[in-house]
Motif scaffolding. Structure first.
Motif: not given
Length: 493
Positions: A220-229
């Motif tokens: 979470a909060g990385g360069a690549v956004p973490r999906p919510d779904l």
């Protein structure tokens, strides 16, 4: 002679025995004996030349994988059995996991294994024998994974209401991703991350599992956004086309994913094991997009409706208060009706006041006229002169007042001398103490003091509160003997 003949018979028997023990090639015989290795090699070449390509249908039995990666098994039917081996390269390319009881069609060549004098088939490829066998394998795998709890309902997680980032695992060139993006744009534009994978064929199951685990591992909060779904999607096809989503590696990856997953594999009638492991199954990829996000226009309309209801709720008490106020105001009497009776009473009292004042003035006028004869100036002057004479003869001189004060002082002088002697605190100056209650009441008897829980000893320089101990009388204190005196010695003086 007899002995000689007997000797000859013994020689013939010995020669016969010698021919049975030692192998000798007969004259004119060109069939040299073969070694076991030679005959095994001849059999191997004969079998491989005759059966260089065969396709066998049978049921797998005794399936096991060696540490080297080779696959060993046996193919059998109701009357015969043949051993089989599949080298590591071919075993790694299998599209399914071989298990006991699966009916397959194996393609390869027959050969022999000299070490055990057995013949076997070297399998180059293996396929499930018909759709029925494939469904049987699918049901067997489903039952095994269900027993582990991968399909339990309590593991299902609710989908986020409005995901900001949606991860899609699918082929980047198919119509599925275009349908999903188009549907998301129509309903609620969201950020979409596409993880391109093969959706069928060799290596597709590994790619799908790697993509699902990749999305789950994003911080979470990385360069690549973490999906919510996460949406795992593929178009329709036969059971062979969709088989990658029945692979155990894919099912476990979806079940272990820390992000809610929607499975949208095939059309509505298609069912894969990925559908059982996912948190929600969508009949089509388009339906998965509809499940993922709500309709933005509907949300705006719902917000407007809620705002309108909020305004109505805020104004409703005011409207109800106004209605109640109007209803109560209508029930109130009119101001002129409220003031009619007091006004009438005021008029009556005013009239009575005027009559009373007029009658009182008339009566006082008559009384004044009656005494007017006695209020003449000569008469008043005479009464003043008589009062002055009486005042002059009253004898109110200062000497007379001083004499009366002296008599009163002489009468009270003895009392004033005795009064200080009657003061209860006067003996305190001589070392005495006065016992009182905390309220200030003087105690003169022991019985009175025993009834009190606390006493006050009044001394000349202040008060000392003391507590009364219950029980008997305190023990008398021993007299203090002066220093230097001998016990028992009397007073010398």
């Amino acid at each position: 002679m007899a002995g000689t003949l007997s000797f000859d018979d013994d020689d013939d028997d010995a020669a016969s025995v010698s021919r049975g023990l030692v192998a000798k090639q007969a004259a004119g015989d060109n069939a040299a004996p073969l070694t076991v290795s030679e005959i095994s090699a001849l059999l191997k070449r004969t079998v491989e030349d005759r059966f260089g390509f065969v396709r066998l249908r049978g049921e797998l039995s005794g399936v096991k994988r060696a540490a080297s990666g080779h696959l060993y098994c046996a193919l059998k039917d109701d009357k015969a059995v043949i051993d089989g081996v599949m080298w590591r390269g071919g075993a790694q390319r299998l599209a399914f996991r071989p298990e006991d009881g699966i009916e397959v069609v194996a393609t390869g060549k027959l050969t022999t294994y000299p070490g055990r004098s057995k013949y076997q088939i070297v399998i180059e490829s293996m396929e499930i024998a018909g759709e029925g066998a494939l469904l049987a394998l699918l049901e067997k795998l489903r039952a095994r994974l269900a027993a582990e709890g991968l399909f339990a309902e309590e593991r299902k997680r609710p989908l986020p209401f409005l995901p900001r980032v949606i991860g899609v695992v699918t082929s980047p060139t198919g119509a599925v991703i275009r349908d999903i993006l188009h549907r998301l744009a129509d309903r609620f534009p969201s950020r979409v991350l596409v993880w391109p994978v093969l959706v069928q064929g060799e290596g597709s199951a590994e790619q799908v599992a790697r993509a699902v685990r990749g999305f789950s591992a994003l911080p979470a909060g990385g360069a690549v956004p973490r999906p919510d779904l996460v949406i795992v999607a593929r178009g329709g096809g036969s059971i062979e086309d969709l088989w990658s989503f029945n692979e155990e590696i894919v099912v476990r990856a979806i079940a272990e994913c820390t992000i809610p997953v929607i499975s949208a594999v095939g059309h509505e009638t298609d069912t894969t094991l990925a559908d059982f492991a996912a948190d929600r199954r969508a009949p089509t990829p388009t339906a998965a997009a509809e499940m993922a996000v709500p309709v933005r226009a509907d949300l705006l309309a719902q917000i407007d409706e809620l705002a309108l209801r909020q305004r109505r709720c805020a104004l409703r008490p005011i409207a109800l208060g106004r209605e109640r106020l109007d209803a109560r105001a209508q029930r109130l009497p009119r101001p002129e009706a409220l003031l009619a009776q007091p006004a009438q009473k005021l008029d009556d009292l005013g009239e009575r006041l005027r009559r009373g004042l007029r009658d009182r003035a008339y009566a006082q006028r008559e009384r004044l006229q009656a005494v007017a004869g006695r209020l003449s100036l000569p008469l008043l002057r005479h009464r003043v002169e008589r009062g002055a004479d009486r005042l002059a003869h009253a004898g109110l001189t200062p000497a007379l007042l001083m004499r009366r004060l002296a008599l009163a002082r002489d009468r009270f002088a003895p009392v004033a001398r005795v009064l200080p002697q009657l003061d209860p605190d006067k003996p305190l100056d001589r070392g005495f103490a006065r016992v009182t209650t905390p309220e200030g009441q003087t105690l003169t008897r022991k019985a009175m003091a025993e009834k009190e829980a606390a006493l006050v000893l009044k001394f000349r320089d202040g008060d000392l509160p003391v507590a009364v101990s219950g029980g008997g009388t305190a023990a008398p204190r021993r007299p203090v003997r002066p220093r230097g005196t001998v016990p028992g010695q009397g007073d010398l003086f």
